[in-house]
Design a protein around this motif. Sequence first.
Motif, PDB file in Angstrom:
ATOM      1  N   CYS A   1      68.058  34.523  18.976  1.00 45.54           N
ATOM      2  CA  CYS A   1      67.988  33.403  19.914  1.00 45.54           C
ATOM      3  C   CYS A   1      66.663  32.677  19.731  1.00 45.54           C
TER       4      CYS A   1
ATOM      5  N   THR B   1      69.478  30.908  24.316  1.00 46.05           N
ATOM      6  CA  THR B   1      70.467  30.488  23.328  1.00 46.05           C
ATOM      7  C   THR B   1      70.639  28.980  23.430  1.00 46.05           C
TER       8      THR B   1
ATOM      9  N   THR C   1      65.064  34.831  30.394  1.00 44.28           N
ATOM     10  CA  THR C   1      66.122  34.572  29.417  1.00 44.28           C
ATOM     11  C   THR C   1      67.103  33.573  30.002  1.00 44.28           C
TER      12      THR C   1
ATOM     13  N   GLU D   1      69.936  29.941  28.803  1.00 48.57           N
ATOM     14  CA  GLU D   1      70.652  29.099  27.849  1.00 48.57           C
ATOM     15  C   GLU D   1      70.171  27.665  28.011  1.00 48.57           C
TER      16      GLU D   1
END
Length: 442
Positions: free
Chosen positions: A393, A412, A437, A439
Amino acid sequence: MPSVGIVSLGCAKNRVDAEMMMFQLNQAGFQLKEDPAMADAVIVNTCGFIESAKQESIDEILELAQLKKEGKIKAIIVTGCLAQRYNSEIMKELSEVDAVIGIGKNADIAKVVQNALDGEKVEDFPDKMLLPMEGGRVQSTEQHWAYLKIADGCDNCCTYCAIPLIRGRFRSREMENIIKEAERLVYNGVKEINVIAQDTTRYGEDLYGELKLAELLRKLCKIDGLEWIRVLYCYPDRITDELLDTIREENKIVKYIDLPLQHCSGKVLRAMNRRGDKESLLELVEHIREKIPGVVLRTTLIAGFPGETEEDFEELSDFVRQTKFERLGCFAYSQEEDTPAALMDDQIDEEVKNRRAEIITEQEALIIDSWCESQIGKDIDVLVDGFDRYAECFFGRSAFDAPEVDPNVFFTAPGRKPRPGEIVRVHISDHIDCDLTGEMAE
């Protein structure tokens, strides 16, 4: 021409010195090697701040000495704070070293390297105040972020610290020169500038007769193409409302302040030759958070300073729980020779010092965990640093994370390949230890 590699240890300020030496070597025609083991000569730009840093510098020199013995490199040059502090002792103890120079000799680094390669043993320690403050740099950080050193030396004279002995008195750079350097960095692709000095908040006092950090920051904010400005190493006594207003009002200045407090006990702070106590520091932290809503504060603390009682330590521990610093580092006191604290009575056992530092670190881990939980569900700006092949990632840093010392954000990006230096929106969904973490948001 021969090739040169540089290993720079210690703080970001030392790194800037190394980048300036790299520029001089490049101008003199030397080839610069990223891998020091592939170079003819290697410069070790050492740190001499605390015992662990000194040992790291010595270990690095010993590793290079082995490479020299094997014929892989030809010369070892030692520069930086350890060289300045222990000068002639280094070559006596480490015969494999070919040159040792003080920081006042940095301007002549190309000649020193050449003399060392020619077989001459070099030891030179001119006035430390001759350390170059201006000049070109070969950027050693990622292209999109850099450090900007606005001053050198220190006048605070904390009793535990050898920096004034090593680097000399505090001296600011001319504001126009700083702005021009920042403009060059941005022209070369820098998006984030991290402002550094031993005490950034003192900037300008020696040159202009008044504190000028706020004015400098406002001028930096006018540079087209510069996205983020971060201020590190702010001394608590010089946090002015003008500075806080500037940080709040200027969009380019990230809402992050590095505020090394070292302790909260009034008795311990006085022994450190610092001012304040728990009550005044709590008021300061509250004032900063009121002036800059959402600000993230980073601090560093020292556990086990001479004379620190269990009551003093409990006060410090309680202070950490109350303030809930979003970023914090705690270090066991290091007894540094030639500093007033090294001669103080009531030195504390190493095991006790380390245990106290571990307790504070464990407390802070719980605070950071709680802060990370509060970020879940939010969309935040992230400066992309690269792609982690192991984690599969992308990663970068939020405005709340200084390079090299703070956590990362891993994310990501389905259908996209964000470039290093790009600022993207990331939807935070979880955290792993201290790292957020998520997206990349649409």
